[in-house]
Write a protein that holds these residues in place. Sequence first.
Motif, PDB file in Angstrom:
ATOM      1  N   ASP A 120     -19.934   9.165 -32.729  1.00 53.57           N
ATOM      2  CA  ASP A 120     -18.608   8.586 -32.539  1.00 53.57           C
ATOM      3  C   ASP A 120     -18.706   7.107 -32.170  1.00 53.57           C
ATOM      4  O   ASP A 120     -17.864   6.294 -32.575  1.00 53.57           O
ATOM      5  CB  ASP A 120     -17.848   9.346 -31.456  1.00 53.57           C
ATOM      6  CG  ASP A 120     -17.524  10.782 -31.871  1.00 53.57           C
ATOM      7  OD1 ASP A 120     -17.500  11.052 -33.089  1.00 53.57           O
ATOM      8  OD2 ASP A 120     -17.318  11.625 -30.979  1.00 53.57           O
ATOM      9  N   THR A 121     -19.730   6.750 -31.387  1.00 51.60           N
ATOM     10  CA  THR A 121     -19.927   5.336 -31.032  1.00 51.60           C
ATOM     11  C   THR A 121     -20.208   4.514 -32.278  1.00 51.60           C
ATOM     12  O   THR A 121     -19.642   3.427 -32.473  1.00 51.60           O
ATOM     13  CB  THR A 121     -21.094   5.189 -30.033  1.00 51.60           C
ATOM     14  OG1 THR A 121     -20.828   5.951 -28.870  1.00 51.60           O
ATOM     15  CG2 THR A 121     -21.284   3.738 -29.638  1.00 51.60           C
ATOM     16  N   ALA A 122     -21.083   5.004 -33.132  1.00 48.71           N
ATOM     17  CA  ALA A 122     -21.405   4.294 -34.369  1.00 48.71           C
ATOM     18  C   ALA A 122     -20.181   4.162 -35.262  1.00 48.71           C
ATOM     19  O   ALA A 122     -19.942   3.106 -35.864  1.00 48.71           O
ATOM     20  CB  ALA A 122     -22.527   5.014 -35.107  1.00 48.71           C
ATOM     21  N   GLU A 123     -19.378   5.210 -35.341  1.00 51.26           N
ATOM     22  CA  GLU A 123     -18.163   5.160 -36.159  1.00 51.26           C
ATOM     23  C   GLU A 123     -17.158   4.169 -35.586  1.00 51.26           C
ATOM     24  O   GLU A 123     -16.508   3.428 -36.330  1.00 51.26           O
ATOM     25  CB  GLU A 123     -17.549   6.554 -36.246  1.00 51.26           C
ATOM     26  CG  GLU A 123     -16.227   6.627 -37.009  1.00 51.26           C
ATOM     27  CD  GLU A 123     -16.340   6.224 -38.463  1.00 51.26           C
ATOM     28  OE1 GLU A 123     -15.299   5.909 -39.071  1.00 51.26           O
ATOM     29  OE2 GLU A 123     -17.470   6.206 -38.999  1.00 51.26           O
ATOM     30  N   ARG A 124     -17.048   4.132 -34.266  1.00 51.35           N
ATOM     31  CA  ARG A 124     -16.145   3.162 -33.617  1.00 51.35           C
ATOM     32  C   ARG A 124     -16.581   1.738 -33.938  1.00 51.35           C
ATOM     33  O   ARG A 124     -15.752   0.873 -34.245  1.00 51.35           O
ATOM     34  CB  ARG A 124     -16.147   3.414 -32.106  1.00 51.35           C
ATOM     35  CG  ARG A 124     -15.315   2.433 -31.287  1.00 51.35           C
ATOM     36  CD  ARG A 124     -15.037   2.984 -29.884  1.00 51.35           C
ATOM     37  NE  ARG A 124     -16.252   3.201 -29.113  1.00 51.35           N
ATOM     38  CZ  ARG A 124     -16.757   2.326 -28.219  1.00 51.35           C
ATOM     39  NH1 ARG A 124     -16.137   1.176 -28.026  1.00 51.35           N
ATOM     40  NH2 ARG A 124     -17.840   2.610 -27.529  1.00 51.35           N
ATOM     41  N   LEU A 125     -17.882   1.493 -33.871  1.00 50.95           N
ATOM     42  CA  LEU A 125     -18.389   0.162 -34.183  1.00 50.95           C
ATOM     43  C   LEU A 125     -18.149  -0.179 -35.648  1.00 50.95           C
ATOM     44  O   LEU A 125     -17.724  -1.295 -35.973  1.00 50.95           O
ATOM     45  CB  LEU A 125     -19.877   0.085 -33.856  1.00 50.95           C
ATOM     46  CG  LEU A 125     -20.558  -1.248 -34.185  1.00 50.95           C
ATOM     47  CD1 LEU A 125     -19.951  -2.380 -33.384  1.00 50.95           C
ATOM     48  CD2 LEU A 125     -22.062  -1.159 -33.941  1.00 50.95           C
ATOM     49  N   ARG A 126     -18.422   0.769 -36.543  1.00 49.47           N
ATOM     50  CA  ARG A 126     -18.222   0.494 -37.975  1.00 49.47           C
ATOM     51  C   ARG A 126     -16.788   0.102 -38.268  1.00 49.47           C
ATOM     52  O   ARG A 126     -16.523  -0.867 -38.985  1.00 49.47           O
ATOM     53  CB  ARG A 126     -18.611   1.717 -38.810  1.00 49.47           C
ATOM     54  CG  ARG A 126     -18.521   1.480 -40.322  1.00 49.47           C
ATOM     55  CD  ARG A 126     -18.656   2.777 -41.109  1.00 49.47           C
ATOM     56  NE  ARG A 126     -17.583   3.713 -40.797  1.00 49.47           N
ATOM     57  CZ  ARG A 126     -16.350   3.626 -41.287  1.00 49.47           C
ATOM     58  NH1 ARG A 126     -16.017   2.633 -42.103  1.00 49.47           N
ATOM     59  NH2 ARG A 126     -15.441   4.516 -40.954  1.00 49.47           N
TER      60      ARG A 126
ATOM     61  N   ARG B  49     -27.273  -0.020 -37.096  1.00 48.80           N
ATOM     62  CA  ARG B  49     -27.941   0.610 -38.245  1.00 48.80           C
ATOM     63  C   ARG B  49     -27.290   1.955 -38.573  1.00 48.80           C
ATOM     64  O   ARG B  49     -27.075   2.286 -39.744  1.00 48.80           O
ATOM     65  CB  ARG B  49     -29.429   0.786 -37.944  1.00 48.80           C
ATOM     66  CG  ARG B  49     -30.208  -0.511 -37.814  1.00 48.80           C
ATOM     67  CD  ARG B  49     -31.676  -0.250 -37.512  1.00 48.80           C
ATOM     68  NE  ARG B  49     -32.364  -1.466 -37.101  1.00 48.80           N
ATOM     69  CZ  ARG B  49     -32.932  -2.326 -37.940  1.00 48.80           C
ATOM     70  NH1 ARG B  49     -32.881  -2.095 -39.232  1.00 48.80           N
ATOM     71  NH2 ARG B  49     -33.548  -3.412 -37.481  1.00 48.80           N
ATOM     72  N   ALA B  50     -26.992   2.720 -37.525  1.00 48.99           N
ATOM     73  CA  ALA B  50     -26.347   4.016 -37.756  1.00 48.99           C
ATOM     74  C   ALA B  50     -24.940   3.837 -38.326  1.00 48.99           C
ATOM     75  O   ALA B  50     -24.505   4.598 -39.190  1.00 48.99           O
ATOM     76  CB  ALA B  50     -26.300   4.799 -36.444  1.00 48.99           C
ATOM     77  N   ALA B  51     -24.233   2.816 -37.840  1.00 48.82           N
ATOM     78  CA  ALA B  51     -22.855   2.590 -38.282  1.00 48.82           C
ATOM     79  C   ALA B  51     -22.784   2.277 -39.774  1.00 48.82           C
ATOM     80  O   ALA B  51     -21.826   2.659 -40.455  1.00 48.82           O
ATOM     81  CB  ALA B  51     -22.229   1.448 -37.474  1.00 48.82           C
ATOM     82  N   PHE B  52     -23.796   1.586 -40.295  1.00 53.44           N
ATOM     83  CA  PHE B  52     -23.750   1.150 -41.692  1.00 53.44           C
ATOM     84  C   PHE B  52     -24.845   1.795 -42.540  1.00 53.44           C
ATOM     85  O   PHE B  52     -25.259   1.246 -43.560  1.00 53.44           O
ATOM     86  CB  PHE B  52     -23.831  -0.381 -41.752  1.00 53.44           C
ATOM     87  CG  PHE B  52     -22.582  -1.033 -41.221  1.00 53.44           C
ATOM     88  CD1 PHE B  52     -21.482  -1.224 -42.043  1.00 53.44           C
ATOM     89  CD2 PHE B  52     -22.492  -1.398 -39.890  1.00 53.44           C
ATOM     90  CE1 PHE B  52     -20.317  -1.784 -41.549  1.00 53.44           C
ATOM     91  CE2 PHE B  52     -21.329  -1.969 -39.385  1.00 53.44           C
ATOM     92  CZ  PHE B  52     -20.230  -2.158 -40.218  1.00 53.44           C
TER      93      PHE B  52
END
Length: 585
Positions: free
Chosen positions: A209-215, A490-493
């Motif tokens: 969820d953190t990675a998705e929020r950042l993306r 990296r996880a976000a993208f």
Amino acid sequence: MRPRYLILVGQADDSASSAQRIADATGLRLARTTPQVAVLVNDACRCLDIDANTLVVGTLFPRHGPPRAITTFTDAERQALARGGSQALLRSHWGGYVSLWMRGDSVEILRDPSAALPCYRSEAGAIAAFASDVDLLTAAGMGPRGIDWEGLGRMLHSCGLPSVATALGGITTLPAGAAIVRKGGIETEATGWSPWTFVEPHADERPGDTAERLRRIVETCVSAWASTCRRPLVSLSGGLDSSIVAACLAQAGSDAACLTLYTDDPAGDERGYAAALCAQLGFPLAEYRYDMAGVDLSRALGAHLPRPIGRAEAQPYEAAHREVAARMSTDAFFSGNGGDNVFGFSQSAVALADRALHEGPGAGAFATLRDICRQTGAGPLRVTRAAMAIARQSPAYRWKPSPAFLHPDLVASLRDLPLAHPWLEAPPAALPGKAVHIAGILRAHPNLESDRSRIAPLVNPLLSQPIVETCLSIPSWQWRTGGRDRAVARAAFANSLPAMVLDRKVKGTPDPFCGEIIRHKRRELRERLLDGQLAGHGLVDSGAIEDALRADRATSSAENVRLLELVNAEAWTTVWASSVFARHT
């Protein structure tokens, strides 16, 4: 066209007529005039009215709603902003702007936290001027009073710490996120923006969820900036940060093009990564070589700025951007500048100290220890000892000076001068990793203007306020997950970038080109630094420079970088010394 503005604050008998004369001389438009304030802008710079006494100069985006620059406020927004003041503006909008809030005989001026819009200052009598560039301050009759040699010395010593002072007498800056109130010629500090407001992590948020929020927030901010131009040119290194910016421009449907520069040495050749990304995104890619013929040690980068910036090896980089921009009708330059800074890049043990202080020793701290060891190659005992030392110290970040090749007397005179900034003042319970994170963001601010920004705006979207606030809320240890730097980004993208870009661990560097310049131009470099104005004013250590540039001595990468910084500063002094002399003859 880059946004330009001039704001005059104060009372004078001929304020209105003086402002009109400046508008006529500069080609700016007189957008607002009151007994206290005159605002002049060019066509690329908006002047947004909140009410009769409040306005915003620059580019503004809404926190919620379509990701594009606003041209006017709704009635509801006007009421909320008039009621809530500059703090309400910081919560509801973001961008590159300066805002003015006139209340009775006082005026509050706020500069946005991202430093996206420059704000230089000068004063004459009861009038204070705020401007996008020094040329406009000069047009207002408040130009520089010559080079401030002591200020230049402090700047070279402070290793990129942003400061109110510049290297020109009478010219200062309004720092990013700062607010001031002027009343009757007296100035006081007001509440602005602080990074420490946003360092609290989101409790129990899952890593995905953190990675998705950042993306989402990065895509929104890049898309918003893309709405301000038709044909952006992306400076593409092939690394993670600029690749993320390019991927977000593609997601936004931008008609972008990309440019990468390479050295003859493989360490500075990232064309393979850049080409793979552009092939996936469908963007054209221009490739230019770092060419020795494009380096002129007598020419200054940042000659238009009130402080020297950059190093001589960047001249071919700037020239390539100008050439491609002219061919492709570029109307904005996009960069991944600041990505390392906001995405928490670190090779220290500070994340382990943070996690142990926040959670105590246990499985989480052990996982972070393992991540740091995997990323850096250091052994667990070494990392643990380093983390324990960090945890025992004050959380405040101690900015380190850069005394290399500076005169010993200058270094001694600055030894007790604190390298301070409001953002470095950590609360007592702060985690040291957040202090490091914030200091890293500060390091990006002095490099947000360049020579190419004179012909079109230079956009650094990763330093946008919502992205910075989001990244500050992510714990330092999450940026190291799996032994990868900038792990959350990296996880976000992960689904937007080629695997070879996403997974690369080695950063490209133009350092080999720096060494080439030193070898080919050693004699000229020696002459300029030993016989120039920096030496004449006691700023550089001639003996140390002479020793470093001996024909039989090899210089280190760090020495090369510093020498090219100093020779650029030398060229900068020549520009401004002659400019100020010309105005007084």
